[in-house]
Design a protein around this motif. Structure first.
Motif, PDB file in Angstrom:
ATOM      1  N   LEU A 114       0.802  -1.110   0.139  1.00  0.00           N
ATOM      2  CA  LEU A 114      -0.080   0.096   0.051  1.00  0.00           C
ATOM      3  C   LEU A 114       0.923   1.244   0.021  1.00  0.00           C
ATOM      4  CD1 LEU A 114      -2.757   0.931   0.465  1.00  0.00           C
ATOM      5  CD2 LEU A 114      -2.433   1.176   2.689  1.00  0.00           C
ATOM      6  N   HIS A 115       0.697   2.194  -0.914  1.00  0.00           N
ATOM      7  CA  HIS A 115       1.584   3.538  -1.114  1.00  0.00           C
ATOM      8  C   HIS A 115       0.470   4.473  -0.943  1.00  0.00           C
ATOM      9  CE1 HIS A 115       5.341   1.533  -2.230  1.00  0.00           C
ATOM     10  NE2 HIS A 115       4.618   0.827  -2.819  1.00  0.00           N
ATOM     11  N   LEU A 116       1.094   5.777  -0.775  1.00  0.00           N
ATOM     12  CA  LEU A 116       0.514   7.007  -0.702  1.00  0.00           C
ATOM     13  C   LEU A 116       0.490   7.364  -2.270  1.00  0.00           C
ATOM     14  CD1 LEU A 116       1.439   9.140   2.490  1.00  0.00           C
ATOM     15  CD2 LEU A 116      -0.294   7.138   2.092  1.00  0.00           C
ATOM     16  N   ASP A 117      -0.410   7.937  -2.564  1.00  0.00           N
ATOM     17  CA  ASP A 117      -0.377   8.881  -3.899  1.00  0.00           C
ATOM     18  C   ASP A 117      -0.547  10.126  -3.673  1.00  0.00           C
ATOM     19  OD1 ASP A 117      -0.184   9.469  -6.695  1.00  0.00           O
ATOM     20  OD2 ASP A 117      -2.442   9.520  -6.635  1.00  0.00           O
ATOM     21  N   PRO A 118       0.558  11.052  -3.204  1.00  0.00           N
ATOM     22  CA  PRO A 118       0.287  12.235  -2.890  1.00  0.00           C
ATOM     23  C   PRO A 118      -0.407  13.312  -3.471  1.00  0.00           C
ATOM     24  CG  PRO A 118       2.420  11.621  -2.203  1.00  0.00           C
ATOM     25  CD  PRO A 118       1.888  10.648  -3.100  1.00  0.00           C
ATOM     26  N   PRO A 119      -0.199  13.297  -4.904  1.00  0.00           N
ATOM     27  CA  PRO A 119      -0.731  14.310  -5.805  1.00  0.00           C
ATOM     28  C   PRO A 119      -2.487  14.088  -5.469  1.00  0.00           C
ATOM     29  CG  PRO A 119       0.668  13.374  -6.977  1.00  0.00           C
ATOM     30  CD  PRO A 119       0.614  12.465  -5.961  1.00  0.00           C
ATOM     31  N   SER A 120      -3.182  12.789  -5.360  1.00  0.00           N
ATOM     32  CA  SER A 120      -4.393  12.743  -5.443  1.00  0.00           C
ATOM     33  C   SER A 120      -4.942  12.606  -3.738  1.00  0.00           C
ATOM     34  CB  SER A 120      -4.890  11.175  -5.691  1.00  0.00           C
ATOM     35  OG  SER A 120      -4.365  10.140  -5.238  1.00  0.00           O
ATOM     36  N   ALA A 142      -2.735  12.725   6.448  1.00  0.00           N
ATOM     37  CA  ALA A 142      -3.096  14.029   7.085  1.00  0.00           C
ATOM     38  C   ALA A 142      -1.711  14.829   7.111  1.00  0.00           C
ATOM     39  CB  ALA A 142      -3.657  13.755   8.660  1.00  0.00           C
ATOM     40  N   LEU A 143      -0.619  14.140   7.406  1.00  0.00           N
ATOM     41  CA  LEU A 143       0.642  15.094   7.489  1.00  0.00           C
ATOM     42  C   LEU A 143       1.192  15.265   6.181  1.00  0.00           C
ATOM     43  CD1 LEU A 143       2.263  12.684  10.147  1.00  0.00           C
ATOM     44  CD2 LEU A 143       1.433  14.971  10.506  1.00  0.00           C
ATOM     45  N   LEU A 144       0.453  14.929   5.105  1.00  0.00           N
ATOM     46  CA  LEU A 144       1.039  15.533   3.820  1.00  0.00           C
ATOM     47  C   LEU A 144       0.922  16.940   3.654  1.00  0.00           C
ATOM     48  CD1 LEU A 144      -0.349  13.240   0.843  1.00  0.00           C
ATOM     49  CD2 LEU A 144       2.065  13.561   1.691  1.00  0.00           C
ATOM     50  N   PRO A 145       2.083  17.646   3.245  1.00  0.00           N
ATOM     51  CA  PRO A 145       1.891  19.035   2.867  1.00  0.00           C
ATOM     52  C   PRO A 145       1.073  19.075   1.621  1.00  0.00           C
ATOM     53  CG  PRO A 145       4.343  18.303   2.885  1.00  0.00           C
ATOM     54  CD  PRO A 145       3.683  16.984   2.951  1.00  0.00           C
ATOM     55  N   LYS A 146       0.814  20.510   1.229  1.00  0.00           N
ATOM     56  CA  LYS A 146      -0.014  21.125   0.300  1.00  0.00           C
ATOM     57  C   LYS A 146       0.885  20.702  -1.085  1.00  0.00           C
ATOM     58  CE  LYS A 146      -4.030  23.070   1.547  1.00  0.00           C
ATOM     59  NZ  LYS A 146      -3.636  23.193   3.116  1.00  0.00           N
ATOM     60  N   PRO A 147       0.019  20.461  -2.176  1.00  0.00           N
ATOM     61  CA  PRO A 147       1.015  20.265  -3.405  1.00  0.00           C
ATOM     62  C   PRO A 147       1.208  21.826  -4.001  1.00  0.00           C
ATOM     63  CG  PRO A 147      -1.530  19.480  -3.376  1.00  0.00           C
ATOM     64  CD  PRO A 147      -1.277  20.292  -2.202  1.00  0.00           C
ATOM     65  N   VAL A 148       2.344  21.393  -4.833  1.00  0.00           N
ATOM     66  CA  VAL A 148       2.846  23.050  -5.165  1.00  0.00           C
ATOM     67  C   VAL A 148       2.862  22.808  -6.853  1.00  0.00           C
ATOM     68  CG1 VAL A 148       4.939  24.089  -5.400  1.00  0.00           C
ATOM     69  CG2 VAL A 148       4.641  22.911  -3.262  1.00  0.00           C
ATOM     70  N   ALA A 149       1.943  23.430  -7.243  1.00  0.00           N
ATOM     71  CA  ALA A 149       1.721  23.665  -8.869  1.00  0.00           C
ATOM     72  C   ALA A 149       3.005  24.411  -9.406  1.00  0.00           C
ATOM     73  CB  ALA A 149       0.512  24.342  -9.211  1.00  0.00           C
ATOM     74  N   PHE A 150       3.234  24.153 -10.733  1.00  0.00           N
ATOM     75  CA  PHE A 150       4.681  25.138 -11.378  1.00  0.00           C
ATOM     76  C   PHE A 150       4.124  26.326 -11.823  1.00  0.00           C
ATOM     77  CE2 PHE A 150       6.537  20.570 -12.198  1.00  0.00           C
ATOM     78  CZ  PHE A 150       6.980  20.424 -10.938  1.00  0.00           C
ATOM     79  N   ARG A 151       3.527  27.162 -10.758  1.00  0.00           N
ATOM     80  CA  ARG A 151       3.243  28.423 -11.257  1.00  0.00           C
ATOM     81  C   ARG A 151       4.128  29.516 -10.911  1.00  0.00           C
ATOM     82  NH1 ARG A 151      -2.403  27.536  -7.886  1.00  0.00           N
ATOM     83  NH2 ARG A 151      -3.254  26.473  -9.466  1.00  0.00           N
ATOM     84  N   SER A 154      15.663   2.876 -15.460  1.00  0.00           N
ATOM     85  CA  SER A 154      14.668   3.911 -15.665  1.00  0.00           C
ATOM     86  C   SER A 154      14.611   4.441 -14.054  1.00  0.00           C
ATOM     87  CB  SER A 154      13.593   2.881 -15.644  1.00  0.00           C
ATOM     88  OG  SER A 154      12.036   3.868 -15.663  1.00  0.00           O
ATOM     89  N   PHE A 155      14.164   5.827 -14.234  1.00  0.00           N
ATOM     90  CA  PHE A 155      14.284   6.648 -13.146  1.00  0.00           C
ATOM     91  C   PHE A 155      13.006   7.560 -12.941  1.00  0.00           C
ATOM     92  CE2 PHE A 155      18.815   5.881 -13.871  1.00  0.00           C
ATOM     93  CZ  PHE A 155      19.342   5.277 -12.954  1.00  0.00           C
ATOM     94  N   SER A 156      12.927   7.853 -11.738  1.00  0.00           N
ATOM     95  CA  SER A 156      11.797   9.128 -11.581  1.00  0.00           C
ATOM     96  C   SER A 156      12.402  10.231 -11.965  1.00  0.00           C
ATOM     97  CB  SER A 156      11.494   9.059 -10.128  1.00  0.00           C
ATOM     98  OG  SER A 156      10.559  10.254  -9.823  1.00  0.00           O
ATOM     99  N   TRP A 157      11.704  11.150 -12.783  1.00  0.00           N
ATOM    100  CA  TRP A 157      12.352  12.466 -12.850  1.00  0.00           C
ATOM    101  C   TRP A 157      12.491  13.258 -11.751  1.00  0.00           C
ATOM    102  CZ3 TRP A 157       9.858  16.806 -11.764  1.00  0.00           C
ATOM    103  CH2 TRP A 157       8.372  16.732 -11.652  1.00  0.00           C
ATOM    104  N   ARG A 158      11.609  13.026 -10.600  1.00  0.00           N
ATOM    105  CA  ARG A 158      11.676  13.853  -9.500  1.00  0.00           C
ATOM    106  C   ARG A 158      12.946  13.796  -8.748  1.00  0.00           C
ATOM    107  NH1 ARG A 158       6.380  15.521  -8.435  1.00  0.00           N
ATOM    108  NH2 ARG A 158       5.018  14.467  -9.902  1.00  0.00           N
ATOM    109  N   LEU A 208       4.536  15.866  -4.641  1.00  0.00           N
ATOM    110  CA  LEU A 208       3.510  16.839  -4.599  1.00  0.00           C
ATOM    111  C   LEU A 208       3.907  18.020  -5.206  1.00  0.00           C
ATOM    112  CD1 LEU A 208       3.184  17.019  -0.602  1.00  0.00           C
ATOM    113  CD2 LEU A 208       1.473  16.350  -2.482  1.00  0.00           C
ATOM    114  N   PHE A 209       5.310  17.993  -6.047  1.00  0.00           N
ATOM    115  CA  PHE A 209       5.679  19.370  -7.010  1.00  0.00           C
ATOM    116  C   PHE A 209       4.777  18.729  -8.283  1.00  0.00           C
ATOM    117  CE2 PHE A 209       8.632  19.380  -3.832  1.00  0.00           C
ATOM    118  CZ  PHE A 209       8.724  20.706  -3.446  1.00  0.00           C
TER     119      PHE A 209
END
Ligand SMILES: [Zn+2]
Length: 240
Positions: A34-40, A72-81, A174-178, A234-235
């Motif tokens: 079971l994993h968190l999916d932070p964006p959703s 509950a502890l996840l910070p807010k998402p950061v849109a590339f604005r 293969s790597f995550s771009w993050r 979250l980015f």
């Protein structure tokens, strides 16, 4: 006091708290995860080939309180604005939009400058980060593989949820771009880990010795990923 827990293929509910759940079947998976999916702000349940769904859902039920706390502890998402802050190679940068300039995207003294029309800012920043990630990861992987006299066939970047990198028997990495968001030694460790798999397709002691030879700060990097890894997802989320 225990709260009422409800689990379906779509959602987890704990009392008044609810999180979306998605179920994916991965034939190569070795166990239920079971994993968190932070964006959703939701959860992803991974099932190996033969695991029945009800067993997976029972696993979610057992982890319900853990999942609720983590979400509950996840910070807010950061849109590339424009104005958003994001780490590039571990250093904080602020996105600055210069609509009248030319040149795409570049870094300048703690700023990530982006030109062109406002509606293209998010996509341009995301594309730039992925290109930077690929360039850095590809270069680093080939350097390290050369030290082991192994060959990297191809390096890909993806947006993976549960793994930072993977290595196929044929020499494809293969790597995550993050990883471009992390401090340099963290990216370095993930590359070392996958490159070491070109020589040792296991997690034996020999494998870990190789990793530490290729990346002296491997332990520190693993600890960094455990603490900060989730936040990287979250980015670039659009709902921030
Ligand atoms: Zn591994």
């Amino acid at each position: 006091m225990s709260q009422r827990i409800k689990v379906s293929e779509r959602a987890l509910q704990v009392g008044a708290f609810a999180a979306p759940l998605s179920v994916r079947r991965i034939p190569q998976a070795r166990r239920i995860q079971l994993h968190l999916d932070p964006p959703s702000r939701g959860l992803v349940l991974t099932l190996p080939k033969r695991a029945p769904l009800h067993v997976g859902l029972r696993f979610v039920r057992e982890k319900a309180l853990w999942a609720q706390n983590r979400l509950a502890l996840l910070p807010k998402p950061v849109a590339f604005r424009p104005g958003a802050r994001l780490p590039v190679a571990g250093l904080e940068h602020i996105i600055v939009h210069r609509p009248d300039s030319f040149g795409g995207v570049w870094r300048e003294r703690g700023m990530l400058i982006v030109t062109g029309r406002r509606e293209h800012v998010e996509r341009r920043i995301a594309d730039w980060l992925k290109r930077e990630a690929l360039r850095t990861l590809d270069g680093r992987a080939r350097e390290k593989a050369a030290l082991l006299q192994r060959r990297v066939r191809r390096v890909h970047v993806r947006d993976t949820v549960s793994r930072w990198g993977s290595c196929s028997a044929g020499g494809r990495l293969s790597f995550s771009w993050r990883l471009i968001l992390t401090p340099g030694y963290v990216l370095d460790y993930v590359v070392a880990h996958e490159v070491a798999h070109l020589a040792e397709m296991n997690h034996s002691e020999r494998f870990w010795r190789l990793v530490e030879r290729l990346s002296p700060r491997a332990r520190e990097a693993k600890a960094w990923l455990r603490v900060h890894g989730e936040r990287l997802h979250l980015f670039g989320a659009n709902n921030g």
